[in-house]
Structure formats: structure tokens, C-alpha cells
Design an enzyme around this catalytic site. Structure first.
Site, PDB file in Angstrom:
ATOM      1  N   ASP A 128       0.916  -1.062  -0.008  1.00 39.76           N
ATOM      2  CA  ASP A 128      -0.254  -0.194  -0.103  1.00 39.76           C
ATOM      3  C   ASP A 128       0.356   0.720  -0.145  1.00 39.76           C
ATOM      4  O   ASP A 128       1.874   1.202   0.215  1.00 39.76           O
ATOM      5  CB  ASP A 128      -0.648   0.252   0.902  1.00 39.76           C
ATOM      6  CG  ASP A 128      -1.881   0.987   1.430  1.00 39.76           C
ATOM      7  OD1 ASP A 128      -2.114   1.314   0.088  1.00 39.76           O
ATOM      8  OD2 ASP A 128      -2.883   1.410   2.012  1.00 39.76           O
ATOM      9  N   HIS A 170       2.224   3.251  -9.852  1.00 38.94           N
ATOM     10  CA  HIS A 170       2.351   1.966  -9.439  1.00 38.94           C
ATOM     11  C   HIS A 170       3.324   1.236 -10.392  1.00 38.94           C
ATOM     12  O   HIS A 170       4.206   0.601 -10.194  1.00 38.94           O
ATOM     13  CB  HIS A 170       0.717   1.379 -10.299  1.00 38.94           C
ATOM     14  CG  HIS A 170      -0.457   1.630  -8.955  1.00 38.94           C
ATOM     15  ND1 HIS A 170      -0.685   1.542  -8.264  1.00 38.94           N
ATOM     16  CD2 HIS A 170      -1.125   2.544  -9.726  1.00 38.94           C
ATOM     17  CE1 HIS A 170      -1.859   1.784  -7.942  1.00 38.94           C
ATOM     18  NE2 HIS A 170      -2.146   2.776  -8.406  1.00 38.94           N
ATOM     19  N   LEU A 219      11.230 -20.113  -4.662  1.00 38.02           N
ATOM     20  CA  LEU A 219      10.684 -18.539  -4.249  1.00 38.02           C
ATOM     21  C   LEU A 219       9.385 -19.210  -5.227  1.00 38.02           C
ATOM     22  O   LEU A 219       9.458 -19.252  -6.241  1.00 38.02           O
ATOM     23  CB  LEU A 219      11.437 -17.963  -4.440  1.00 38.02           C
ATOM     24  CG  LEU A 219      10.073 -17.114  -3.623  1.00 38.02           C
ATOM     25  CD1 LEU A 219      10.300 -16.631  -2.052  1.00 38.02           C
ATOM     26  CD2 LEU A 219      10.358 -15.559  -4.518  1.00 38.02           C
TER      27      LEU A 219
HETATM   28  C1  IPE Z   1      -1.070   0.585  -4.591  1.00 37.85           C
HETATM   29  O1  IPE Z   1      -1.068   1.189  -3.521  1.00 37.85           O
HETATM   30  C2  IPE Z   1      -1.630  -0.753  -3.630  1.00 37.85           C
HETATM   31  C3  IPE Z   1      -2.664  -0.795  -4.897  1.00 37.85           C
HETATM   32  C4  IPE Z   1      -3.652  -0.843  -5.849  1.00 37.85           C
HETATM   33  C5  IPE Z   1      -1.996  -1.968  -6.549  1.00 37.85           C
HETATM   34  P1  IPE Z   1      -2.689   2.422  -3.620  1.00 37.85           P
HETATM   35  O2  IPE Z   1      -2.875   2.632  -5.261  1.00 37.85           O
HETATM   36  O3  IPE Z   1      -3.905   2.068  -2.920  1.00 37.85           O
HETATM   37  O4  IPE Z   1      -1.578   3.542  -2.459  1.00 37.85           O
HETATM   38  P2  IPE Z   1      -2.402   4.810  -1.855  1.00 37.85           P
HETATM   39  O5  IPE Z   1      -3.037   4.308  -0.237  1.00 37.85           O
HETATM   40  O6  IPE Z   1      -3.561   5.960  -2.307  1.00 37.85           O
HETATM   41  O7  IPE Z   1      -1.481   5.645  -1.593  1.00 37.85           O
HETATM   42 MG    MG Z   2      -3.989   2.232  -0.521  1.00 37.38          MG
END
Ligand code: IPE
Ligand code: MG
Length: 231
Positions: free
Chosen positions: A2, A19, A113
Site C-alpha cells: 500500500d 504503481h 521461491l
Molecule cells: C497500491 O497502493 C495498492 C494497489 C491497489 C495497487 P495504493 O494505490 O492503494 O496507494 P495509496 O494508498 O493511494 O497511497
Molecule cells: Mg491504498
């Protein structure tokens, strides 16, 4: 994983740039797991609820998945990583489904892995689909039968569950499997979660006493743990 969106927003970049940076962090994390002899890594890449995001972000994430796989699979293959995608595939486009199948097939013989990528996954979805499998085949619902029907039945329950990005919640990840996992919450946004942050999480994990319902005295006398695994 996150915090990608916030990482990008802080830099006045579009969320999808966060991302992309998140993929770089994941590449380092996978390598660090290999280097440390960690046998299984499971990541939450796209949740059942992420469809509710703006369409540009959802399609950006789908495109990034396909692009990242085409770039990364040769290296993953060479490094002994076996990919598994966990989640509801039927809702994904044919193109995405094809790229997941290809990546899994290309790495199917690897053993160093096990790398589970939860994509269009939700803990509740998994419990419900497992229960439906048992109902459809007329089986009795027991913990052991549900455990076998789960989408993650090919791996044991996780020892350590890390959430980045500062939120203190599980957000529908591994609801069934995390019953006895040690939880670690990091304030670092996922793109900033580097090898040092992983090592810190592992060090904290090592300092925890895992009792699995037993007492501290029992553990100290038997000298080993009795992980709860449903019979
Ligand atoms: C990545 O973080 C999680 C995914 C869904 C790819 P976020 O996109 O939730 O990032 P924030 O929480 O808005 O910073
Ligand atoms: Mg998020």
C-alpha cells in the site's frame, strides 16, 4: 503493497507512476527473499474492491501487470521463482488471463521461491469460493476441507504479514490464512519499502514469541512450536 498512490501524489505525478515505482520495489523484494532463503512470498496487487477506482487507474494497473510480466518473467524464470496468480480470473480480460497463464507456465518448474500474486483477490471471495466448491461437491464443511479448497492451499499459512503505507488494517487480505500470522505495520509507502525495511520486519518477527494458543512455559519446556494446522 500500500502507498503507491500517495508516493506519486507527493511528487505531483499521476498515481500510475507510483504503481510503476511499486513494481521496482517488488523486484527488489523478490530478490531479497531469494537471497535470504525465504521460500514463499505472497503479495496483494489488486483487490476485489479496487475495481471501484477511476477507470484510468484500473486500466493502468491491468496494462502495468501485462507489461511487467513480459519484462520480468525471463528474470524470474532464471532466478528460480515460481509464479502463482491467486484471485478471480473470470472477471479479467482475455489478454490479462493469457498473460497470467503464460507467466505461470513459464515458471512452473521453478522451486526456489513460490511467489503468489493476489490479483482480483479478496479474503472473503476466497472463503466463499472454497465453501461453494464444498457445497457443489456435496462435502461437509470442516476447517480442514475449507483449507484444502482455498485458492492458497498450495502453501502453508504465512508466518509474517506486512502492511505498508501506515494503515492499521487487513483490508480483506488473507482473512482465513492470517489467523496466527505475526502482523507488521510499516509507515513506509510501498515504493519506499526497501531491503532494509524488509530486514527490520524480519528482525522484529524473530523477536516475537509465537505461542499458537499454548503458554510460554509449554513452549520453553518442549523447545519447539506446535503450529496450528487444521487436522
Ligand atoms: C497500491 O497502493 C495498492 C494497489 C491497489 C495497487 P495504493 O494505490 O492503494 O496507494 P495509496 O494508498 O493511494 O497511497
Ligand atoms: Mg491504498
Amino acid at each position: 503493497m500500500d502507498g503507491n498512490g500517495r508516493w506519486a501524489t507527493k511528487r505531483f505525478l499521476p498515481r500510475v507512476a507510483g504503481h510503476k515505482q511499486g513494481v521496482d520495489a517488488l523486484r527488489s523484494c523478490v530478490q531479497a527473499c531469494i537471497d535470504r532463503g525465504i521460500a514463499i512470498l505472497t503479495v496483494f496487487a489488486f483487490s476485489s474492491e479496487n475495481w471501484n477506482r477511476p477507470v484510468e487507474e484500473v486500466s493502468g494497473l491491468m496494462d502495468l501487470l501485462v507489461l511487467s510480466l513480459s519484462r520480468e518473467v525471463p528474470r524470474l524464470k532464471a532466478n528460480g521463482v515460481r509464479l502463482h496468480f491467486v484471485g478471480n480470473r473470470q472477471q479479467l480480460s482475455q489478454k490479462v488471463q493469457g498473460s497470467l497463464q503464460q507467466a505461470e507456465a513459464a515458471t512452473a518448474d521453478n522451486q526456489k521461491l513460490v511467489f503468489n500474486v493476489c490479483f482480483n483477490y479478496g479474503g472473503r471471495w476466497d472463503i466463499a469460493q472454497a465453501a461453494q466448491q464444498l457445497v457443489s461437491s456435496g462435502q461437509v464443511i470442516t476447517e480442514a476441507a475449507l483449507d484444502r479448497a482455498m485458492a492458497l492451499s498450495h502453501v502453508p499459512d504465512p508466518d509474517l504479514l506486512i502492511r505498508t503505507g501506515g494503515e492499521l488494517r487487513i483490508s480483506n487480505f488473507l482473512l482465513w490464512q492470517a489467523a496466527y500470522s505475526e502482523l507488521h505495520f510499516s509507515d513506509k509507502l510501498w515504493p519506499d519499502f526497501d531491503v532494509a525495511a524488509l530486514d527490520e520486519a524480519i528482525a522484529v518477527f524473530r523477536s516475537r514469541e509465537r505461542r499458537f494458543g499454548q503458554t510460554s512455559a509449554q513452549l520453553n519446556s518442549s523447545g519447539h512450536l506446535h503450529p496450528v494446522k487444521v487436522a
